[in-house]
Write a protein that holds these residues in place. Sequence first.
Motif, PDB file in Angstrom:
ATOM      1  N   LEU A  28      72.354   1.056  55.688  1.00  0.00           N
ATOM      2  CA  LEU A  28      72.007   1.412  54.316  1.00  0.00           C
ATOM      3  C   LEU A  28      72.804   2.605  53.821  1.00  0.00           C
ATOM      4  CD1 LEU A  28      68.126   0.916  54.407  1.00  0.00           C
ATOM      5  CD2 LEU A  28      69.781  -0.452  53.139  1.00  0.00           C
ATOM      6  N   ASP A  29      73.097   3.542  54.713  1.00  0.00           N
ATOM      7  CA  ASP A  29      73.855   4.731  54.305  1.00  0.00           C
ATOM      8  C   ASP A  29      75.278   4.374  53.887  1.00  0.00           C
ATOM      9  OD1 ASP A  29      73.750   7.669  54.037  1.00  0.00           O
ATOM     10  OD2 ASP A  29      75.357   7.611  55.526  1.00  0.00           O
ATOM     11  N   GLN A  30      75.816   3.297  54.454  1.00  0.00           N
ATOM     12  CA  GLN A  30      77.137   2.837  54.020  1.00  0.00           C
ATOM     13  C   GLN A  30      77.100   2.327  52.588  1.00  0.00           C
ATOM     14  OE1 GLN A  30      78.458  -0.121  56.811  1.00  0.00           O
ATOM     15  NE2 GLN A  30      78.633   1.328  58.509  1.00  0.00           N
ATOM     16  N   TRP A  31      76.007   1.685  52.232  1.00  0.00           N
ATOM     17  CA  TRP A  31      75.879   1.113  50.891  1.00  0.00           C
ATOM     18  C   TRP A  31      75.402   2.146  49.868  1.00  0.00           C
ATOM     19  CZ3 TRP A  31      72.580  -3.368  53.261  1.00  0.00           C
ATOM     20  CH2 TRP A  31      73.427  -4.281  53.903  1.00  0.00           C
ATOM     21  N   PHE A  32      74.504   3.038  50.319  1.00  0.00           N
ATOM     22  CA  PHE A  32      73.874   3.996  49.406  1.00  0.00           C
ATOM     23  C   PHE A  32      73.975   5.408  49.991  1.00  0.00           C
ATOM     24  CE2 PHE A  32      71.166   0.049  49.343  1.00  0.00           C
ATOM     25  CZ  PHE A  32      71.766  -0.515  48.226  1.00  0.00           C
ATOM     26  N   PRO A  33      75.170   5.976  50.053  1.00  0.00           N
ATOM     27  CA  PRO A  33      75.359   7.292  50.691  1.00  0.00           C
ATOM     28  C   PRO A  33      74.454   8.362  50.061  1.00  0.00           C
ATOM     29  CG  PRO A  33      77.472   6.279  50.150  1.00  0.00           C
ATOM     30  CD  PRO A  33      76.422   5.443  49.489  1.00  0.00           C
ATOM     31  N   GLY A  34      73.811   9.111  50.950  1.00  0.00           N
ATOM     32  CA  GLY A  34      72.985  10.217  50.497  1.00  0.00           C
ATOM     33  C   GLY A  34      71.604   9.842  50.019  1.00  0.00           C
ATOM     34  N   ARG A  35      71.281   8.532  50.036  1.00  0.00           N
ATOM     35  CA  ARG A  35      69.972   8.103  49.545  1.00  0.00           C
ATOM     36  C   ARG A  35      69.047   7.643  50.664  1.00  0.00           C
ATOM     37  NH1 ARG A  35      69.605  10.885  45.883  1.00  0.00           N
ATOM     38  NH2 ARG A  35      67.775   9.738  45.159  1.00  0.00           N
ATOM     39  N   VAL A  36      69.511   7.670  51.909  1.00  0.00           N
ATOM     40  CA  VAL A  36      68.733   7.129  53.027  1.00  0.00           C
ATOM     41  C   VAL A  36      68.215   8.273  53.890  1.00  0.00           C
ATOM     42  CG1 VAL A  36      68.715   5.519  54.963  1.00  0.00           C
ATOM     43  CG2 VAL A  36      70.223   5.108  53.008  1.00  0.00           C
ATOM     44  N   MET A  37      66.917   8.256  54.170  1.00  0.00           N
ATOM     45  CA  MET A  37      66.287   9.344  54.917  1.00  0.00           C
ATOM     46  C   MET A  37      65.531   8.783  56.119  1.00  0.00           C
ATOM     47  SD  MET A  37      63.488  12.136  53.555  1.00  0.00           S
ATOM     48  CE  MET A  37      64.728  13.055  52.660  1.00  0.00           C
ATOM     49  N   PRO A  38      65.943   9.137  57.349  1.00  0.00           N
ATOM     50  CA  PRO A  38      65.170   8.715  58.522  1.00  0.00           C
ATOM     51  C   PRO A  38      63.882   9.518  58.629  1.00  0.00           C
ATOM     52  CG  PRO A  38      66.991  10.111  59.185  1.00  0.00           C
ATOM     53  CD  PRO A  38      67.134   9.911  57.709  1.00  0.00           C
ATOM     54  N   ALA A  39      62.870   8.902  59.205  1.00  0.00           N
ATOM     55  CA  ALA A  39      61.583   9.570  59.372  1.00  0.00           C
ATOM     56  C   ALA A  39      60.947   9.076  60.661  1.00  0.00           C
ATOM     57  CB  ALA A  39      60.664   9.274  58.180  1.00  0.00           C
ATOM     58  N   GLY A  40      59.970   9.829  61.145  1.00  0.00           N
ATOM     59  CA  GLY A  40      59.274   9.421  62.352  1.00  0.00           C
ATOM     60  C   GLY A  40      58.296  10.481  62.798  1.00  0.00           C
ATOM     61  N   ARG A  41      57.561  10.155  63.870  1.00  0.00           N
ATOM     62  CA  ARG A  41      56.530  11.068  64.364  1.00  0.00           C
ATOM     63  C   ARG A  41      57.124  12.291  65.039  1.00  0.00           C
ATOM     64  NH1 ARG A  41      51.858   8.170  67.554  1.00  0.00           N
ATOM     65  NH2 ARG A  41      53.637   7.540  68.834  1.00  0.00           N
ATOM     66  N   ASP A  42      58.333  12.149  65.614  1.00  0.00           N
ATOM     67  CA  ASP A  42      59.014  13.272  66.263  1.00  0.00           C
ATOM     68  C   ASP A  42      59.723  14.091  65.188  1.00  0.00           C
ATOM     69  OD1 ASP A  42      60.803  14.955  67.636  1.00  0.00           O
ATOM     70  OD2 ASP A  42      60.947  13.571  69.320  1.00  0.00           O
ATOM     71  N   ALA A  43      59.086  15.161  64.750  1.00  0.00           N
ATOM     72  CA  ALA A  43      59.610  15.954  63.638  1.00  0.00           C
ATOM     73  C   ALA A  43      60.995  16.517  63.939  1.00  0.00           C
ATOM     74  CB  ALA A  43      58.648  17.087  63.313  1.00  0.00           C
ATOM     75  N   ALA A  44      61.201  16.978  65.181  1.00  0.00           N
ATOM     76  CA  ALA A  44      62.485  17.594  65.516  1.00  0.00           C
ATOM     77  C   ALA A  44      63.620  16.578  65.411  1.00  0.00           C
ATOM     78  CB  ALA A  44      62.431  18.185  66.921  1.00  0.00           C
ATOM     79  N   ARG A  45      63.404  15.388  65.960  1.00  0.00           N
ATOM     80  CA  ARG A  45      64.459  14.359  65.895  1.00  0.00           C
ATOM     81  C   ARG A  45      64.722  13.940  64.455  1.00  0.00           C
ATOM     82  NH1 ARG A  45      63.432   9.538  70.035  1.00  0.00           N
ATOM     83  NH2 ARG A  45      65.574   9.035  69.391  1.00  0.00           N
ATOM     84  N   ALA A  46      63.655  13.746  63.694  1.00  0.00           N
ATOM     85  CA  ALA A  46      63.822  13.329  62.303  1.00  0.00           C
ATOM     86  C   ALA A  46      64.580  14.393  61.505  1.00  0.00           C
ATOM     87  CB  ALA A  46      62.465  13.061  61.670  1.00  0.00           C
ATOM     88  N   ARG A  47      64.235  15.651  61.685  1.00  0.00           N
ATOM     89  CA  ARG A  47      64.855  16.715  60.896  1.00  0.00           C
ATOM     90  C   ARG A  47      66.298  16.969  61.309  1.00  0.00           C
ATOM     91  NH1 ARG A  47      59.185  19.957  61.147  1.00  0.00           N
ATOM     92  NH2 ARG A  47      58.246  18.938  59.311  1.00  0.00           N
ATOM     93  N   ARG A  48      66.594  16.734  62.592  1.00  0.00           N
ATOM     94  CA  ARG A  48      68.001  16.868  63.019  1.00  0.00           C
ATOM     95  C   ARG A  48      68.887  15.872  62.280  1.00  0.00           C
ATOM     96  NH1 ARG A  48      66.074  17.784  68.319  1.00  0.00           N
ATOM     97  NH2 ARG A  48      66.352  15.595  68.879  1.00  0.00           N
ATOM     98  N   LEU A  49      68.303  14.743  61.881  1.00  0.00           N
ATOM     99  CA  LEU A  49      69.049  13.710  61.165  1.00  0.00           C
ATOM    100  C   LEU A  49      68.912  13.849  59.652  1.00  0.00           C
ATOM    101  CD1 LEU A  49      68.044  10.692  63.440  1.00  0.00           C
ATOM    102  CD2 LEU A  49      70.253  11.846  63.399  1.00  0.00           C
ATOM    103  N   GLY A  50      68.295  14.945  59.221  1.00  0.00           N
ATOM    104  CA  GLY A  50      68.122  15.146  57.790  1.00  0.00           C
ATOM    105  C   GLY A  50      66.910  14.456  57.223  1.00  0.00           C
ATOM    106  N   GLY A  51      65.964  14.099  58.096  1.00  0.00           N
ATOM    107  CA  GLY A  51      64.795  13.369  57.657  1.00  0.00           C
ATOM    108  C   GLY A  51      63.536  14.197  57.661  1.00  0.00           C
ATOM    109  N   VAL A  52      62.401  13.505  57.680  1.00  0.00           N
ATOM    110  CA  VAL A  52      61.100  14.160  57.617  1.00  0.00           C
ATOM    111  C   VAL A  52      60.162  13.539  58.636  1.00  0.00           C
ATOM    112  CG1 VAL A  52      61.294  14.752  55.165  1.00  0.00           C
ATOM    113  CG2 VAL A  52      60.314  12.535  55.825  1.00  0.00           C
ATOM    114  N   ARG A  53      59.064  14.262  58.917  1.00  0.00           N
ATOM    115  CA  ARG A  53      58.056  13.728  59.839  1.00  0.00           C
ATOM    116  C   ARG A  53      57.112  12.796  59.088  1.00  0.00           C
ATOM    117  NH1 ARG A  53      52.936  14.134  61.851  1.00  0.00           N
ATOM    118  NH2 ARG A  53      52.755  13.923  64.125  1.00  0.00           N
ATOM    119  N   VAL A  54      56.938  11.585  59.603  1.00  0.00           N
ATOM    120  CA  VAL A  54      55.976  10.623  59.082  1.00  0.00           C
ATOM    121  C   VAL A  54      55.353   9.909  60.273  1.00  0.00           C
ATOM    122  CG1 VAL A  54      55.655   8.496  57.786  1.00  0.00           C
ATOM    123  CG2 VAL A  54      57.132  10.270  56.861  1.00  0.00           C
ATOM    124  N   ASP A  55      54.047   9.852  60.296  1.00  0.00           N
ATOM    125  CA  ASP A  55      53.325   9.208  61.396  1.00  0.00           C
ATOM    126  C   ASP A  55      52.601   7.983  60.840  1.00  0.00           C
ATOM    127  OD1 ASP A  55      51.769   8.444  63.523  1.00  0.00           O
ATOM    128  OD2 ASP A  55      50.902  10.421  63.883  1.00  0.00           O
TER     129      ASP A  55
END
Length: 350
Positions: A28-55
């Motif tokens: 998706l990032d190839q098609w929509f650069p800057g609009r894709v945000m990874p998320a997950g329960r592991d806050a540190a991993r998500a934030r390292r990728l520019g994302g947010v914590r979501v459980d």
Amino acid sequence: MKPDAAPTRRILVVGGYGAVGTVVTATLDQWFPGRVMPAGRDAARARRLGGVRVDVTDPDGMGRALDELGDVAAVVLCAEPPDGGAARACLERGVHLVDIGATSRLLDAVAGLHDVAVSSGATAVLSVGVAPGLTNLLARRAHEDVGGARQLDLTVMLGSGEHHGGDAVRWTVEHLADPATAPAQRTALPGYGTRTAHPFPFSDQHTLPRTLGVPAVTTRLCLDSRPLTAALFALRRTGLLRAARRPGVRRMLTGALSRVHLGGDGFALRADARRGDRRAAWALTGHGQSRATGLVAAYVVRELVTGVPPAGVHHIEQLPALAGLPEALAAEHGVVLHGPDSVAGPRVGG
């Protein structure tokens, strides 16, 4: 299936750092650069990728995250929630949803939110991936070729040498304990010869009777490693795998299977339809089940955010705009689609 315009809002990929989620996020990032945000329960991993914590086990928390972000167009669930709460949090807010889950009970829970989605103008797409997903699309083609199938037989061969995500391995182990509901069947798979596949409770066989109106649907599984296939299903016949329903045993078996890599990463799918003496079959082969699942999810998201999808909850085979997805994967990602003229008939029996 090319996008008409880039979305102005963001796409949230829950589980975006897992085996499937990383493919979804990168594609998706190839098609929509800057609009894709990874998320997950592991806050540190998500934030390292520019994302947010979501459980996904905390629907209220997921709702708060969506409210705080405020500009989410679509959510991809690459992590399986315990119920339909996470889906409801999205659909109530008018956020499109793509769910790669494969558990019938959970898919039914999301399907029950159809009116919620219609009211908010959101679209949820279920049965997204390889099986269910591509199997559903192949089944629809074979079904239409015979003018409305009375019987559908779906065959799934997975690569036992691939490093699958933890959720996928756990799901497989849990359902190996389920008793067989139909006989094994020997089926010709393009490039892999004739394989013995065993009945396995993929959700497509529960979904397709409702979405296509086919009275009888059976999905069977084999692995590209013949010895491993024989060993696993021999254990199922003894009843020993019923212990996998206990959490401790399930964890042990999941760990053991995660370390077994006897085969390669190839996969093959086949859908056979029958109506009286009329028969039709479609097949698809490729490499990397996790990658293929992520690609299917990414294409579905792209259709949702750039097209005009109908509001409500739909399985992938119910949306005409996604019917050409196998051709898109074949053209751009090395998947091979085998039409009726190139697929030989199955041989029934163990």
